[in-house]
Design a protein around this motif. Structure first.
Motif, PDB file in Angstrom:
ATOM      1  N   UNK A 371       0.824  -1.207   0.000  1.00 55.18           N
ATOM      2  CA  UNK A 371       0.000   0.000   0.000  1.00 55.18           C
ATOM      3  C   UNK A 371       0.855   1.252   0.000  1.00 55.18           C
ATOM      4  N   UNK A 372       2.160   1.147   0.446  1.00 61.07           N
ATOM      5  CA  UNK A 372       3.062   2.288   0.459  1.00 61.07           C
ATOM      6  C   UNK A 372       4.028   2.290  -0.716  1.00 61.07           C
ATOM      7  N   UNK A 373       3.947   1.288  -1.570  1.00 58.23           N
ATOM      8  CA  UNK A 373       4.891   1.162  -2.671  1.00 58.23           C
ATOM      9  C   UNK A 373       4.580   2.151  -3.780  1.00 58.23           C
ATOM     10  N   UNK A 374       5.606   2.834  -4.276  1.00 58.71           N
ATOM     11  CA  UNK A 374       5.481   3.684  -5.454  1.00 58.71           C
ATOM     12  C   UNK A 374       6.255   2.999  -6.575  1.00 58.71           C
ATOM     13  N   UNK A 375       5.528   2.432  -7.523  1.00 56.58           N
ATOM     14  CA  UNK A 375       6.139   1.677  -8.613  1.00 56.58           C
ATOM     15  C   UNK A 375       6.773   2.655  -9.592  1.00 56.58           C
ATOM     16  N   UNK A 376       8.092   2.675  -9.653  1.00 59.57           N
ATOM     17  CA  UNK A 376       8.778   3.663 -10.479  1.00 59.57           C
ATOM     18  C   UNK A 376       8.582   3.408 -11.973  1.00 59.57           C
ATOM     19  N   UNK A 377       8.037   2.241 -12.350  1.00 63.47           N
ATOM     20  CA  UNK A 377       7.754   1.966 -13.761  1.00 63.47           C
ATOM     21  C   UNK A 377       6.362   2.423 -14.192  1.00 63.47           C
ATOM     22  N   UNK A 378       5.471   2.666 -13.241  1.00 64.01           N
ATOM     23  CA  UNK A 378       4.085   3.001 -13.602  1.00 64.01           C
ATOM     24  C   UNK A 378       3.519   4.207 -12.862  1.00 64.01           C
ATOM     25  N   UNK A 379       4.187   4.691 -11.829  1.00 62.25           N
ATOM     26  CA  UNK A 379       3.637   5.770 -10.995  1.00 62.25           C
ATOM     27  C   UNK A 379       3.491   7.072 -11.787  1.00 62.25           C
ATOM     28  N   UNK A 380       2.531   7.883 -11.390  1.00 61.96           N
ATOM     29  CA  UNK A 380       2.320   9.179 -12.017  1.00 61.96           C
ATOM     30  C   UNK A 380       3.363  10.179 -11.536  1.00 61.96           C
ATOM     31  N   UNK A 381       3.386  11.325 -12.182  1.00 65.23           N
ATOM     32  CA  UNK A 381       4.324  12.377 -11.807  1.00 65.23           C
ATOM     33  C   UNK A 381       4.144  12.766 -10.344  1.00 65.23           C
ATOM     34  N   UNK A 382       2.899  12.886  -9.914  1.00 58.23           N
ATOM     35  CA  UNK A 382       2.615  13.264  -8.526  1.00 58.23           C
ATOM     36  C   UNK A 382       3.029  12.167  -7.553  1.00 58.23           C
ATOM     37  N   UNK A 383       2.773  10.912  -7.907  1.00 59.54           N
ATOM     38  CA  UNK A 383       3.123   9.796  -7.020  1.00 59.54           C
ATOM     39  C   UNK A 383       4.629   9.670  -6.850  1.00 59.54           C
ATOM     40  N   UNK A 384       5.383   9.923  -7.911  1.00 58.39           N
ATOM     41  CA  UNK A 384       6.840   9.814  -7.831  1.00 58.39           C
ATOM     42  C   UNK A 384       7.409  10.823  -6.841  1.00 58.39           C
TER      43      UNK A 384
END
Length: 434
Positions: A371-384
């Motif tokens: 639930x806390x993972x930010x997938x660097x291959x698919x995350x949005x600009x804001x999520x990154x």
């Protein structure tokens, strides 16, 4: 005497002439009636049956009615004719998705591929070769994440495709760009399916359940399809989440199926109790890697399925899973014996998952609560920008350089040196895959 004879002869000639006119008028009326009957028969039977009715002018009306009933019976028998065998291959592609449909209709054979595996491997391409696939009638990519669209370019370039379906959502990843270029170069037909559409590919019926519209939410707006082969029904939802499932429930479409592929690799972001209840499957299948870094399948999903009395299979425990059906009954075959429980997803060979040694070594550092993972291959600009040391400019650089094998690849981004990379890994929310 001669006058009377001549008068009688004259009357006979007139009567004979009148009789001929009367016969001609009756024949004309009869021919008109037969012509009308023949045209009516042709409108309800095949062309061949219509020609036979026209040639046989002596048939009585009851016989014509019998012919019509026979034609209707033949059409019904053809509709209910036994189907050739269908095989559905849930291919073991690690932490990714790929499913192959193979079936035939008389002299025609058909192949459909739903999702194309992970970008770091060629296991889908190789599996198609092992099944002697030479062409794909349809390729469906549920959404543009690299573990679903991963080998589309290679598959299209190797086998060709009649048609390719995608959601319409896009990604800036190189994998997505290569896939789109391959589809364009192949000249395959392209379609973005939407809720309520219906298609037939030979004896296979396809109902589009989702999405109705798109807004850039790649996972939630995964293409979700119901496949019907005779009386046996399959459902695929990609990575659609519980919100998407709720929208499907409210659509009024028939969701009841025999075999359900669990959304998002068995994640708790999908498979709500209401959705499982509405789909009412006898069998549930998920695709996940062994010892998934995301914990797939999640314990609560496994428990939900098992407590509902649904047979559960997973590629991590059972390897490739093949369902064979004649449209009435189905058999399930696996290439591994495995067990699935909330405590364990079983042990199986991870060959073909596409992970190299470096990725395996870095999994421990990347693992954390999904639930806390930010997938660097698919995350949005804001999520990154939730990741330490990433502002808007650096987040855009991250997106431009996708895809990544591991979090360590972030060191290639300007401004991310060894110290900052250590901070990112220590924070533990950046990850790859899933």
């Amino acid at each position: 005497m001669n006058k009377n004879f001549l008068l009688s002869l004259f009357l006979v000639i007139i009567l004979v002439a009148c009789g001929q006119d009367t016969d001609q008028n009756i024949n004309s009326e009869t021919n008109d009636e037969n012509s009308t009957e023949a045209e009516t028969t042709e409108s309800h039977t095949s062309d061949e049956e219509g020609e036979e009715s026209t040639e046989d002018e002596d048939k009585s009306e009851p016989e014509e009615t019998t012919d019509s009933n026979t034609s209707n019976s033949d059409e019904q028998n053809n509709h209910n004719a036994p189907l050739s065998g269908l095989q559905v291959h849930y291919i073991n592609v690690g932490q990714a998705d790929a499913t192959l449909f193979e079936y035939a209709d008389q002299d025609d054979s058909y192949t459909i591929l739903f999702d194309t595996g992970d970008w770091r491997s060629n296991d889908v391409v190789n599996y198609l070769a092992s099944q002697d696939v030479s062409y794909l009638d349809l390729i469906v990519v549920s959404h543009p994440d690299a573990d679903h669209i991963g080998q589309l370019a290679e598959v299209v370039n190797t086998y060709g495709a009649g048609e390719v379906w995608m959601s319409g959502n896009e990604s800036s990843s190189q994998t997505f760009q290569r896939a789109v270029e391959a589809v364009i170069s192949s000249e395959a037909d392209f379609h973005e399916p939407r809720t309520g559409e219906q298609f037939e590919i030979g004896p296979m019926e396809i109902d589009v359940l989702y999405p109705k519209t798109i807004s850039g939410k790649t996972n939630e707006e995964s293409v979700s399809l119901k496949f019907t082969y005779g009386e046996v029904e399959f459902l695929f939802t990609g990575d659609a989440d519980q919100n998407a499932e709720s929208n499907m429930l409210s659509s009024g479409l028939d969701l009841d199926v025999d075999i359900l592929q669990l959304g998002h690799h068995g994640s708790n972001t999908s498979s709500s109790p209401a959705f499982i209840d509405a789909t009412n499957p006898s069998v549930a299948i998920y695709s996940a890697g062994v010892d998934s870094q995301y914990g797939h399948p999640h314990e609560e999903v496994v428990s939900l399925i098992q407590n509902a009395g649904i047979d559960l299979y997973g590629t991590d425990a059972h390897g490739t899973i093949v369902i064979t059906t004649d449209g009435n009954n189905y058999d399930i075959m696996t290439n591994k014996d495995g067990t699935i429980s909330p405590e364990s997803t079983g042990q199986a060979d991870n060959s073909g998952s596409g992970d190299d040694e470096e990725t395996q070594e870095n999994k421990t550092a990347e693992e954390d609560d999904s639930s806390n993972c930010v997938d660097i291959n698919t995350a949005t600009l804001e999520e990154i920008q939730e990741i330490i040391h990433f502002g808007p400019s650096r987040a855009q650089d991250l997106i431009d350089q996708r895809p990544y094998n591991s979090v360590d690849d972030l060191r290639n981004i300007s401004g991310i040196g060894p110290s900052r990379l250590a901070d990112i890994k220590e924070e533990g929310i950046a990850c790859t895959g899933g």
